[in-house]
Scaffold this motif. Structure first.
Motif, short mmCIF file in Angstrom:
data_model
loop_
_atom_site.label_atom_id
_atom_site.label_comp_id
_atom_site.label_asym_id
_atom_site.label_seq_id
_atom_site.Cartn_x
_atom_site.Cartn_y
_atom_site.Cartn_z
N UNK A 77 -6.90 7.61 -9.63
CA UNK A 77 -5.55 7.05 -9.28
C UNK A 77 -5.82 7.48 -7.39
N UNK A 78 -5.36 6.31 -8.03
CA UNK A 78 -5.20 5.94 -5.80
C UNK A 78 -4.40 4.77 -4.82
N UNK A 79 -4.06 4.65 -3.62
CA UNK A 79 -2.79 4.05 -3.67
C UNK A 79 -3.91 3.15 -2.79
N UNK A 107 -12.88 -3.96 3.29
CA UNK A 107 -12.86 -5.57 3.50
C UNK A 107 -11.26 -4.69 4.10
N UNK A 108 -9.80 -4.79 4.04
CA UNK A 108 -8.65 -4.82 4.96
C UNK A 108 -7.71 -3.97 3.89
N UNK A 109 -8.67 -3.14 3.23
CA UNK A 109 -7.72 -2.38 2.78
C UNK A 109 -8.21 -0.41 2.51
N UNK A 110 -7.11 0.52 2.35
CA UNK A 110 -7.27 1.20 3.46
C UNK A 110 -6.89 2.35 1.60
N UNK A 111 -7.84 3.06 1.71
CA UNK A 111 -7.68 3.47 -0.09
C UNK A 111 -7.70 5.19 -0.03
N UNK A 112 -6.66 5.81 -0.29
CA UNK A 112 -6.46 6.93 -0.51
C UNK A 112 -5.91 7.51 -2.06
N UNK A 113 -6.50 9.02 -2.11
CA UNK A 113 -6.03 9.42 -3.27
C UNK A 113 -4.69 9.45 -3.28
N UNK A 114 -4.34 9.30 -4.36
CA UNK A 114 -2.54 9.19 -5.02
C UNK A 114 -1.91 10.85 -4.34
N UNK A 115 -1.04 10.69 -3.93
CA UNK A 115 0.03 11.23 -3.65
C UNK A 115 1.63 10.90 -3.83
N UNK A 116 2.05 11.23 -4.12
CA UNK A 116 3.45 10.82 -4.31
C UNK A 116 4.03 11.21 -3.24
N UNK A 117 3.81 11.99 -1.69
CA UNK A 117 4.64 12.74 -0.48
C UNK A 117 4.02 11.23 0.35
N UNK A 119 3.18 8.49 -1.31
CA UNK A 119 3.51 7.16 -1.46
C UNK A 119 5.06 6.62 -0.69
N UNK A 120 5.93 7.65 -0.75
CA UNK A 120 7.47 7.75 -0.33
C UNK A 120 7.26 7.13 1.31
N UNK A 121 5.95 8.29 1.93
CA UNK A 121 6.15 7.84 3.28
C UNK A 121 5.75 5.56 3.77
N UNK A 128 2.39 -2.25 3.28
CA UNK A 128 2.64 -2.78 1.50
C UNK A 128 1.78 -1.91 1.20
N UNK A 129 1.62 -1.36 -0.08
CA UNK A 129 0.92 -0.97 -1.01
C UNK A 129 0.59 -1.63 -2.55
N UNK A 130 -0.30 -0.01 -3.18
CA UNK A 130 -0.12 -0.60 -4.84
C UNK A 130 -0.93 0.91 -5.02
N UNK A 131 0.26 1.56 -6.22
CA UNK A 131 -0.71 1.84 -6.95
C UNK A 131 -1.79 1.25 -8.05
#
Length: 148
Positions: A77-79, A107-117, A119-121, A128-131
């Motif tokens: 589950x990532x952002x 590529x041009x994407x940064x991947x981080x593990x999902x964190x609701x904080x 996501x809010x930031x 731009x982001x997507x879960x």
């Protein structure tokens, strides 16, 4: 069976055996050098890696002429962050770095593990982001340091 080293990766071998068993691991388990796992065929395997190296998606734990056992990661589950400018990238990289949040780049994407904080930031900053559920090739790893 006890596996003490990775033989290679399926992406780099040419003559693959006909039969493949898979060990499904979450990305966090890729960092563990010692663990007990079960293949999709119900065979139990002990992993005790001698090298201090993380497992990766596609790593071959066992192989002979007919069979091989391969690590396959489970979707995380990532952002997925896709900044539209260098300024946005610098801003979010700085803020995530201050939180000591491990990231990966594809590529041009940064991947981080999902964190609701986070996501809010991202939403507040208009970045731009997507879960999504997505497979990562290697474990998210914290880089250790101290503030002095």
């Amino acid at each position: 069976m006890i596996v003490e080293k990775v033989i290679g990766n399926v992406e780099s071998i040419q003559n693959k055996p006909k039969h493949t068993e898979r060990v499904f691991l979450e990305s966090d388990a890729l960092r563990k050098r010692i663990q007990r796992v079960k293949t999709d065929h119900g065979n139990e395997i002990g992993i005790r890696l001698k090298e201090n190296k993380d497992l990766m998606d596609g790593d071959i734990l066992y192989m002979d002429e007919k069979n091989m056992i391969v690590v396959q990661t489970i979707d995380d589950d990532i952002l997925t962050i896709t900044p539209t400018s260098v300024g946005q990238m610098g801003n979010i990289a700085h803020q995530l770095g201050n939180r000591h949040l491990p990231a990966q780049f594809e590529g041009d994407e940064m991947l981080v593990q999902y964190d609701y904080l986070v996501e809010e930031l991202l939403a507040e900053q208009g970045i731009p982001f997507r879960r999504e559920k997505r497979k990562v090739k290697q474990a998210f790893r914290h880089i250790g340091h101290s503030h002095e």
